[in-house]
Design a protein around this motif. Structure first.
Motif, PDB file in Angstrom:
ATOM      1  N   TRP A 160       0.824  -1.213   0.000  1.00 32.22           N
ATOM      2  CA  TRP A 160       0.000   0.000   0.000  1.00 32.22           C
ATOM      3  C   TRP A 160       0.858   1.262   0.000  1.00 32.22           C
ATOM      4  CZ3 TRP A 160      -4.870   0.465  -1.301  1.00 32.22           C
ATOM      5  CH2 TRP A 160      -5.643  -0.695  -1.334  1.00 32.22           C
ATOM      6  N   LEU A 161       1.977   1.232   0.691  1.00 26.97           N
ATOM      7  CA  LEU A 161       2.885   2.381   0.686  1.00 26.97           C
ATOM      8  C   LEU A 161       3.462   2.604  -0.712  1.00 26.97           C
ATOM      9  CD1 LEU A 161       4.393   4.644   2.143  1.00 26.97           C
ATOM     10  CD2 LEU A 161       6.122   2.943   2.788  1.00 26.97           C
ATOM     11  N   GLN A 162       3.850   1.530  -1.363  1.00 24.09           N
ATOM     12  CA  GLN A 162       4.370   1.639  -2.718  1.00 24.09           C
ATOM     13  C   GLN A 162       3.306   2.230  -3.650  1.00 24.09           C
ATOM     14  OE1 GLN A 162       5.424  -2.112  -4.462  1.00 24.09           O
ATOM     15  NE2 GLN A 162       6.077  -1.201  -6.362  1.00 24.09           N
ATOM     16  N   ALA A 163       2.072   1.752  -3.556  1.00 28.57           N
ATOM     17  CA  ALA A 163       0.986   2.274  -4.391  1.00 28.57           C
ATOM     18  C   ALA A 163       0.742   3.758  -4.097  1.00 28.57           C
ATOM     19  CB  ALA A 163      -0.288   1.466  -4.163  1.00 28.57           C
ATOM     20  N   LEU A 164       0.800   4.135  -2.830  1.00 31.01           N
ATOM     21  CA  LEU A 164       0.611   5.536  -2.462  1.00 31.01           C
ATOM     22  C   LEU A 164       1.716   6.419  -3.043  1.00 31.01           C
ATOM     23  CD1 LEU A 164      -0.755   7.812  -0.783  1.00 31.01           C
ATOM     24  CD2 LEU A 164       0.793   7.171   1.065  1.00 31.01           C
ATOM     25  N   LEU A 165       2.964   5.988  -2.927  1.00 23.94           N
ATOM     26  CA  LEU A 165       4.090   6.785  -3.425  1.00 23.94           C
ATOM     27  C   LEU A 165       4.031   6.947  -4.947  1.00 23.94           C
ATOM     28  CD1 LEU A 165       6.875   5.328  -1.135  1.00 23.94           C
ATOM     29  CD2 LEU A 165       6.014   7.687  -1.107  1.00 23.94           C
ATOM     30  N   ILE A 166       3.689   5.892  -5.648  1.00 23.96           N
ATOM     31  CA  ILE A 166       3.591   5.999  -7.108  1.00 23.96           C
ATOM     32  C   ILE A 166       2.373   6.837  -7.487  1.00 23.96           C
ATOM     33  CG2 ILE A 166       3.344   4.705  -9.262  1.00 23.96           C
ATOM     34  CD1 ILE A 166       4.975   2.460  -7.916  1.00 23.96           C
ATOM     35  N   SER A 167       1.298   6.751  -6.715  1.00 23.71           N
ATOM     36  CA  SER A 167       0.131   7.607  -6.951  1.00 23.71           C
ATOM     37  C   SER A 167       0.502   9.075  -6.796  1.00 23.71           C
ATOM     38  CB  SER A 167      -1.000   7.264  -5.978  1.00 23.71           C
ATOM     39  OG  SER A 167      -1.461   5.958  -6.168  1.00 23.71           O
ATOM     40  N   LEU A 168       1.292   9.383  -5.767  1.00 24.95           N
ATOM     41  CA  LEU A 168       1.732  10.760  -5.561  1.00 24.95           C
ATOM     42  C   LEU A 168       2.633  11.226  -6.700  1.00 24.95           C
ATOM     43  CD1 LEU A 168       2.411  10.670  -1.717  1.00 24.95           C
ATOM     44  CD2 LEU A 168       0.559  11.878  -2.906  1.00 24.95           C
ATOM     45  N   ALA A 169       3.489  10.342  -7.194  1.00 22.76           N
ATOM     46  CA  ALA A 169       4.353  10.701  -8.325  1.00 22.76           C
ATOM     47  C   ALA A 169       3.512  10.971  -9.569  1.00 22.76           C
ATOM     48  CB  ALA A 169       5.366   9.590  -8.592  1.00 22.76           C
ATOM     49  N   PHE A 170       2.511  10.137  -9.813  1.00 23.15           N
ATOM     50  CA  PHE A 170       1.664  10.346 -10.987  1.00 23.15           C
ATOM     51  C   PHE A 170       0.857  11.633 -10.841  1.00 23.15           C
ATOM     52  CE2 PHE A 170      -1.854   9.620 -13.909  1.00 23.15           C
ATOM     53  CZ  PHE A 170      -1.159   9.252 -15.040  1.00 23.15           C
ATOM     54  N   ALA A 171       0.341  11.886  -9.635  1.00 20.94           N
ATOM     55  CA  ALA A 171      -0.393  13.137  -9.389  1.00 20.94           C
ATOM     56  C   ALA A 171       0.526  14.347  -9.604  1.00 20.94           C
ATOM     57  CB  ALA A 171      -0.963  13.140  -7.972  1.00 20.94           C
ATOM     58  N   THR A 172       1.786  14.206  -9.226  1.00 25.03           N
ATOM     59  CA  THR A 172       2.747  15.284  -9.442  1.00 25.03           C
ATOM     60  C   THR A 172       2.908  15.567 -10.930  1.00 25.03           C
ATOM     61  OG1 THR A 172       3.915  14.671  -7.422  1.00 25.03           O
ATOM     62  CG2 THR A 172       5.117  16.019  -8.994  1.00 25.03           C
ATOM     63  N   LEU A 173       2.976  14.517 -11.740  1.00 27.20           N
ATOM     64  CA  LEU A 173       3.089  14.704 -13.182  1.00 27.20           C
ATOM     65  C   LEU A 173       1.861  15.420 -13.735  1.00 27.20           C
ATOM     66  CD1 LEU A 173       4.618  14.245 -15.838  1.00 27.20           C
ATOM     67  CD2 LEU A 173       3.503  12.001 -15.973  1.00 27.20           C
ATOM     68  N   VAL A 174       0.689  15.050 -13.270  1.00 22.08           N
ATOM     69  CA  VAL A 174      -0.545  15.708 -13.724  1.00 22.08           C
ATOM     70  C   VAL A 174      -0.534  17.180 -13.302  1.00 22.08           C
ATOM     71  CG1 VAL A 174      -3.057  15.761 -13.461  1.00 22.08           C
ATOM     72  CG2 VAL A 174      -1.886  13.578 -13.803  1.00 22.08           C
ATOM     73  N   ILE A 175      -0.106  17.471 -12.094  1.00 25.65           N
ATOM     74  CA  ILE A 175      -0.040  18.864 -11.624  1.00 25.65           C
ATOM     75  C   ILE A 175       0.931  19.672 -12.482  1.00 25.65           C
ATOM     76  CG2 ILE A 175       0.766  20.316  -9.708  1.00 25.65           C
ATOM     77  CD1 ILE A 175      -0.447  18.136  -7.827  1.00 25.65           C
TER      78      ILE A 175
END
Length: 175
Positions: free
Chosen positions: A43-58
């Motif tokens: 779950w931590l790995q999924a959260l960190l990659i989700s944050l990275a993807f959200a950063t790209l969208v931002i």
């Protein structure tokens, strides 16, 4: 600074994926030690990659043309939907989308009841695959690399992706 934050999230996700992958090593003491933390690590790995993807969208929504993939695949006049869809409209973003979906599915898989340890082994294999993708992204296809000097405006998004059906098909295919 936002691009560096996305890069930092990817590096942390890689470390977590490597920790999960350590379960595959033929060391019984290590396996017993890290087994209880594997679902939380997924779950931590999924959260960190989700944050990275959200950063790209931002970065794309902000039209930060100091980031190479934003400068090469977006411009200020692009509608918001296509700025978001453009996050996976290039090699770097597509790779990040792929590893994101893989990590989300790995986290969901970690919720299944343990059946003789197969859940831990399967999760470790999945995280090893994620680690491979993350290494590839970080060393050869970073969506957060900078360009200097940044152009005043980016270039156009691939015309094929400027269609609603074609812009949403990559996430639908992965799911």
């Amino acid at each position: 600074m936002t691009a560096e934050l996305g890069l930092f999230f990817l590096i942390l996700a890689l470390l977590v994926a490597l920790l999960q992958s350590a379960f595959l090593l033929p060391l019984p003491h290590l396996r017993r030690l890290i087994a209880p933390s594997l679902p939380a690590a997924a779950w931590l790995q999924a959260l960190l990659i989700s944050l990275a993807f959200a950063t790209l969208v931002i970065l794309r929504l902000d039209s930060d043309f100091s980031v190479t993939v934003v400068a090469e695949n977006s411009n200020r006049t692009l509608p918001v939907l296509y700025k978001i869809a453009g996050a996976w409209g290039n090699h770097e973003g597509s790779m990040l989308l792929w590893v994101w979906v893989l990590a989300i599915l790995g986290a969901i898989f970690s919720l299944l009841p343990a059946g003789g340890g197969i859940r831990y082994t399967a999760g470790a294999v999945q995280s090893a695959i994620c680690a491979g993708f993350l290494l590839f992204i970080l060393f050869t296809s970073s969506p957060f690399s900078r360009i200097f000097p940044p152009p005043p405006d980016g270039s156009a998004l691939n015309p094929l992706l400027q269609d609603i059906a074609l812009s949403i098909h990559p996430p639908l295919l992965y799911l």
